[in-house]
Design a protein around this motif. Structure first.
Motif, PDB file in Angstrom:
ATOM      1  N   ASP A  15      11.593 -19.758  15.950  1.00  0.00           N
ATOM      2  CA  ASP A  15      10.316 -20.465  16.029  1.00  0.00           C
ATOM      3  C   ASP A  15      10.161 -21.176  17.367  1.00  0.00           C
ATOM      4  OD1 ASP A  15       9.443 -19.781  13.378  1.00  0.00           O
ATOM      5  OD2 ASP A  15      10.897 -21.213  12.608  1.00  0.00           O
ATOM      6  N   TYR A  16      11.256 -21.665  17.904  1.00  0.00           N
ATOM      7  CA  TYR A  16      11.224 -22.320  19.213  1.00  0.00           C
ATOM      8  C   TYR A  16      10.787 -21.328  20.290  1.00  0.00           C
ATOM      9  CZ  TYR A  16      12.843 -24.506  23.533  1.00  0.00           C
ATOM     10  OH  TYR A  16      12.911 -25.019  24.821  1.00  0.00           O
ATOM     11  N   VAL A  17      11.404 -20.154  20.290  1.00  0.00           N
ATOM     12  CA  VAL A  17      11.103 -19.137  21.310  1.00  0.00           C
ATOM     13  C   VAL A  17       9.642 -18.693  21.222  1.00  0.00           C
ATOM     14  CG1 VAL A  17      11.557 -16.754  22.008  1.00  0.00           C
ATOM     15  CG2 VAL A  17      13.460 -18.304  21.577  1.00  0.00           C
ATOM     16  N   LEU A  18       9.136 -18.491  20.012  1.00  0.00           N
ATOM     17  CA  LEU A  18       7.751 -18.072  19.850  1.00  0.00           C
ATOM     18  C   LEU A  18       6.786 -19.182  20.277  1.00  0.00           C
ATOM     19  CD1 LEU A  18       8.088 -16.181  16.449  1.00  0.00           C
ATOM     20  CD2 LEU A  18       7.705 -15.176  18.704  1.00  0.00           C
ATOM     21  N   GLY A  19       7.170 -20.426  20.031  1.00  0.00           N
ATOM     22  CA  GLY A  19       6.363 -21.552  20.491  1.00  0.00           C
ATOM     23  C   GLY A  19       6.388 -21.650  22.014  1.00  0.00           C
ATOM     24  N   LEU A  20       7.551 -21.385  22.596  1.00  0.00           N
ATOM     25  CA  LEU A  20       7.707 -21.408  24.049  1.00  0.00           C
ATOM     26  C   LEU A  20       6.794 -20.370  24.705  1.00  0.00           C
ATOM     27  CD1 LEU A  20       9.241 -22.361  26.611  1.00  0.00           C
ATOM     28  CD2 LEU A  20      10.974 -20.630  26.080  1.00  0.00           C
ATOM     29  N   ALA A  21       6.705 -19.186  24.103  1.00  0.00           N
ATOM     30  CA  ALA A  21       5.841 -18.138  24.648  1.00  0.00           C
ATOM     31  C   ALA A  21       4.385 -18.590  24.695  1.00  0.00           C
ATOM     32  CB  ALA A  21       5.981 -16.870  23.808  1.00  0.00           C
ATOM     33  N   ASP A  22       3.963 -19.361  23.700  1.00  0.00           N
ATOM     34  CA  ASP A  22       2.583 -19.834  23.652  1.00  0.00           C
ATOM     35  C   ASP A  22       2.293 -20.917  24.692  1.00  0.00           C
ATOM     36  OD1 ASP A  22       1.817 -18.136  21.605  1.00  0.00           O
ATOM     37  OD2 ASP A  22       2.405 -19.530  20.028  1.00  0.00           O
ATOM     38  N   VAL A  23       3.329 -21.576  25.182  1.00  0.00           N
ATOM     39  CA  VAL A  23       3.152 -22.615  26.200  1.00  0.00           C
ATOM     40  C   VAL A  23       2.551 -22.017  27.478  1.00  0.00           C
ATOM     41  CG1 VAL A  23       4.397 -24.215  27.732  1.00  0.00           C
ATOM     42  CG2 VAL A  23       4.924 -24.154  25.290  1.00  0.00           C
ATOM     43  N   LYS A  52      -1.744 -29.006  16.846  1.00  0.00           N
ATOM     44  CA  LYS A  52      -2.870 -28.492  17.632  1.00  0.00           C
ATOM     45  C   LYS A  52      -3.636 -29.639  18.292  1.00  0.00           C
ATOM     46  CE  LYS A  52      -3.743 -24.255  14.938  1.00  0.00           C
ATOM     47  NZ  LYS A  52      -3.678 -23.300  16.050  1.00  0.00           N
ATOM     48  N   GLN A  53      -3.838 -30.715  17.539  1.00  0.00           N
ATOM     49  CA  GLN A  53      -4.543 -31.876  18.091  1.00  0.00           C
ATOM     50  C   GLN A  53      -3.758 -32.481  19.252  1.00  0.00           C
ATOM     51  OE1 GLN A  53      -6.259 -34.734  15.111  1.00  0.00           O
ATOM     52  NE2 GLN A  53      -5.517 -33.233  13.624  1.00  0.00           N
ATOM     53  N   ALA A  54      -2.443 -32.519  19.122  1.00  0.00           N
ATOM     54  CA  ALA A  54      -1.596 -33.054  20.191  1.00  0.00           C
ATOM     55  C   ALA A  54      -1.783 -32.255  21.477  1.00  0.00           C
ATOM     56  CB  ALA A  54      -0.132 -33.038  19.759  1.00  0.00           C
ATOM     57  N   ILE A  55      -1.827 -30.932  21.351  1.00  0.00           N
ATOM     58  CA  ILE A  55      -2.003 -30.073  22.530  1.00  0.00           C
ATOM     59  C   ILE A  55      -3.346 -30.347  23.202  1.00  0.00           C
ATOM     60  CG2 ILE A  55      -2.329 -27.678  23.256  1.00  0.00           C
ATOM     61  CD1 ILE A  55      -0.206 -26.928  21.107  1.00  0.00           C
ATOM     62  N   LEU A  56      -4.406 -30.502  22.408  1.00  0.00           N
ATOM     63  CA  LEU A  56      -5.722 -30.805  22.972  1.00  0.00           C
ATOM     64  C   LEU A  56      -5.713 -32.151  23.699  1.00  0.00           C
ATOM     65  CD1 LEU A  56      -8.085 -29.645  20.071  1.00  0.00           C
ATOM     66  CD2 LEU A  56      -7.758 -28.546  22.287  1.00  0.00           C
ATOM     67  N   LEU A  57      -5.034 -33.129  23.128  1.00  0.00           N
ATOM     68  CA  LEU A  57      -4.948 -34.458  23.746  1.00  0.00           C
ATOM     69  C   LEU A  57      -4.165 -34.406  25.056  1.00  0.00           C
ATOM     70  CD1 LEU A  57      -4.340 -36.596  20.536  1.00  0.00           C
ATOM     71  CD2 LEU A  57      -6.344 -36.718  22.037  1.00  0.00           C
ATOM     72  N   ILE A  58      -3.150 -33.559  25.118  1.00  0.00           N
ATOM     73  CA  ILE A  58      -2.383 -33.411  26.363  1.00  0.00           C
ATOM     74  C   ILE A  58      -3.305 -32.897  27.470  1.00  0.00           C
ATOM     75  CG2 ILE A  58      -0.504 -32.161  27.512  1.00  0.00           C
ATOM     76  CD1 ILE A  58       0.890 -32.081  24.721  1.00  0.00           C
ATOM     77  N   HIS A  59      -4.146 -31.922  27.143  1.00  0.00           N
ATOM     78  CA  HIS A  59      -5.082 -31.398  28.136  1.00  0.00           C
ATOM     79  C   HIS A  59      -6.079 -32.466  28.576  1.00  0.00           C
ATOM     80  CE1 HIS A  59      -3.850 -27.257  28.360  1.00  0.00           C
ATOM     81  NE2 HIS A  59      -3.847 -27.143  27.043  1.00  0.00           N
ATOM     82  N   SER A  98       6.780 -20.999   9.145  1.00  0.00           N
ATOM     83  CA  SER A  98       7.178 -20.482  10.448  1.00  0.00           C
ATOM     84  C   SER A  98       6.073 -20.705  11.479  1.00  0.00           C
ATOM     85  CB  SER A  98       7.520 -18.993  10.357  1.00  0.00           C
ATOM     86  OG  SER A  98       7.899 -18.492  11.615  1.00  0.00           O
ATOM     87  N   ALA A  99       4.833 -20.455  11.083  1.00  0.00           N
ATOM     88  CA  ALA A  99       3.694 -20.666  11.986  1.00  0.00           C
ATOM     89  C   ALA A  99       3.570 -22.136  12.364  1.00  0.00           C
ATOM     90  CB  ALA A  99       2.409 -20.176  11.328  1.00  0.00           C
ATOM     91  N   ALA A 100       3.795 -23.019  11.390  1.00  0.00           N
ATOM     92  CA  ALA A 100       3.727 -24.460  11.657  1.00  0.00           C
ATOM     93  C   ALA A 100       4.832 -24.890  12.608  1.00  0.00           C
ATOM     94  CB  ALA A 100       3.827 -25.237  10.345  1.00  0.00           C
ATOM     95  N   LEU A 101       6.028 -24.341  12.431  1.00  0.00           N
ATOM     96  CA  LEU A 101       7.154 -24.677  13.305  1.00  0.00           C
ATOM     97  C   LEU A 101       6.925 -24.173  14.727  1.00  0.00           C
ATOM     98  CD1 LEU A 101      10.139 -23.940  10.878  1.00  0.00           C
ATOM     99  CD2 LEU A 101       9.424 -26.185  11.741  1.00  0.00           C
ATOM    100  N   GLN A 102       6.270 -23.031  14.853  1.00  0.00           N
ATOM    101  CA  GLN A 102       5.944 -22.515  16.190  1.00  0.00           C
ATOM    102  C   GLN A 102       4.958 -23.441  16.894  1.00  0.00           C
ATOM    103  OE1 GLN A 102       4.792 -18.312  16.137  1.00  0.00           O
ATOM    104  NE2 GLN A 102       6.131 -18.015  14.368  1.00  0.00           N
ATOM    105  N   GLU A 103       3.930 -23.863  16.158  1.00  0.00           N
ATOM    106  CA  GLU A 103       2.920 -24.763  16.726  1.00  0.00           C
ATOM    107  C   GLU A 103       3.554 -26.112  17.074  1.00  0.00           C
ATOM    108  OE1 GLU A 103      -0.771 -24.821  18.203  1.00  0.00           O
ATOM    109  OE2 GLU A 103      -0.335 -23.325  16.653  1.00  0.00           O
ATOM    110  N   TYR A 104       4.423 -26.574  16.207  1.00  0.00           N
ATOM    111  CA  TYR A 104       5.130 -27.838  16.431  1.00  0.00           C
ATOM    112  C   TYR A 104       6.037 -27.726  17.661  1.00  0.00           C
ATOM    113  CZ  TYR A 104       8.547 -31.563  15.511  1.00  0.00           C
ATOM    114  OH  TYR A 104       9.384 -32.651  15.618  1.00  0.00           O
ATOM    115  N   SER A 105       6.726 -26.610  17.799  1.00  0.00           N
ATOM    116  CA  SER A 105       7.589 -26.386  18.964  1.00  0.00           C
ATOM    117  C   SER A 105       6.756 -26.371  20.236  1.00  0.00           C
ATOM    118  CB  SER A 105       8.336 -25.057  18.827  1.00  0.00           C
ATOM    119  OG  SER A 105       9.201 -25.068  17.712  1.00  0.00           O
TER     120      SER A 105
END
Length: 225
Positions: free
Chosen positions: A120-128, A42-49, A87-94
């Motif tokens: 988990d990859y597909v669910l993470g992709l949807a969140d992108v 989650k922190q990584a995503i915030l830093l990307i923004h 699974s939730a962690a892997l989605q966030e990581y993806s």
């Protein structure tokens, strides 16, 4: 007669208790690692923004270390490791990996590259898609309409590919719900970009007429005799 039997039962219960306590300790440590991996992603995503990509990469790498450790433990304790939290962690990581590589390299990272299950990859992709809406709005605020439109193109492409999984929806729990949310996010973003394009077009038209307007204002009016 009953003494030896009770003694044997006592030994068995002691062994069971020892095993359960050991597994409980592993469960607590595992849950802490899962929470940490999720937090780092989650922190990584915030830093990307925030366009702090170097720091974001370090966060993703730290999350990867946690994930690899968990996957190693899973070989010995699958009933403890595998579950909703992992699974939730892997989605966030993806999601963090996909988003970072897209922003940095303009390509989609694969499940094999980051060593996560396809689901988990597909669910993470949807969140992108949600992250790209935020990126699009940031670009609009900065006046970079073309970049905002590019974000919308990526959102559309991800959504189209998710729809291509229609026959596999039952194999990816939660995908239909996330796809419904993604559709609404994309339409909202499309509306925001359309309004901004129209506003910019009107602004440009007004600027085009500014010299003529100033000339009219400077032109002296004839006084009546």
């Amino acid at each position: 007669m009953w003494g030896p039997i009770l003694s044997t039962l006592e030994t068995v219960i002691h062994e069971v208790k020892t095993d359960l306590m050991a597994k409980n300790q592993i469960r607590e440590e595992t849950h802490e690692s899962i929470r940490k991996a999720t937090s780092l992603s989650k922190q990584a995503i915030l830093l990307i923004h925030q366009k702090r990509l170097y720091e974001a990469k370090k966060m993703v790498d730290s999350a990867r270390e946690k994930i690899v450790s968990l996957q190693t433990q899973a070989k010995k304790y699958p009933e403890i490791i595998y579950g909703g939290m992992l699974s939730a962690a892997l989605q966030e990581y993806s999601e963090s990996n996909i988003f970072l590589v897209l922003v940095q390299e303009g390509r989609f990272v694969t499940p094999a590259e980051i060593n996560v299950p396809s689901v988990d990859y597909v669910l993470g992709l949807a969140d992108v898609i949600g992250e790209y809406r935020r990126l699009a709005l940031d670009n609009l605020r900065e006046g970079a309409i073309e970049k905002g439109e590019r974000c919308l193109q990526i959102m559309d492409e991800v959504f189209i590919q998710l729809l291509a999984l229609d026959e596999a929806y039952m194999l990816v729990p939660g995908l239909r719900h996330k796809s419904d949310i993604a559709r609404r996010i994309i339409e909202s973003t499309r509306g925001d970009i359309t309004l901004e394009v129209r506003r910019k077009s009107l602004e440009d038209e007004l600027k085009r007429f500014e010299p003529a307007i100033r000339k009219i204002k400077r032109k002296p009016t004839k006084s009546k005799a």
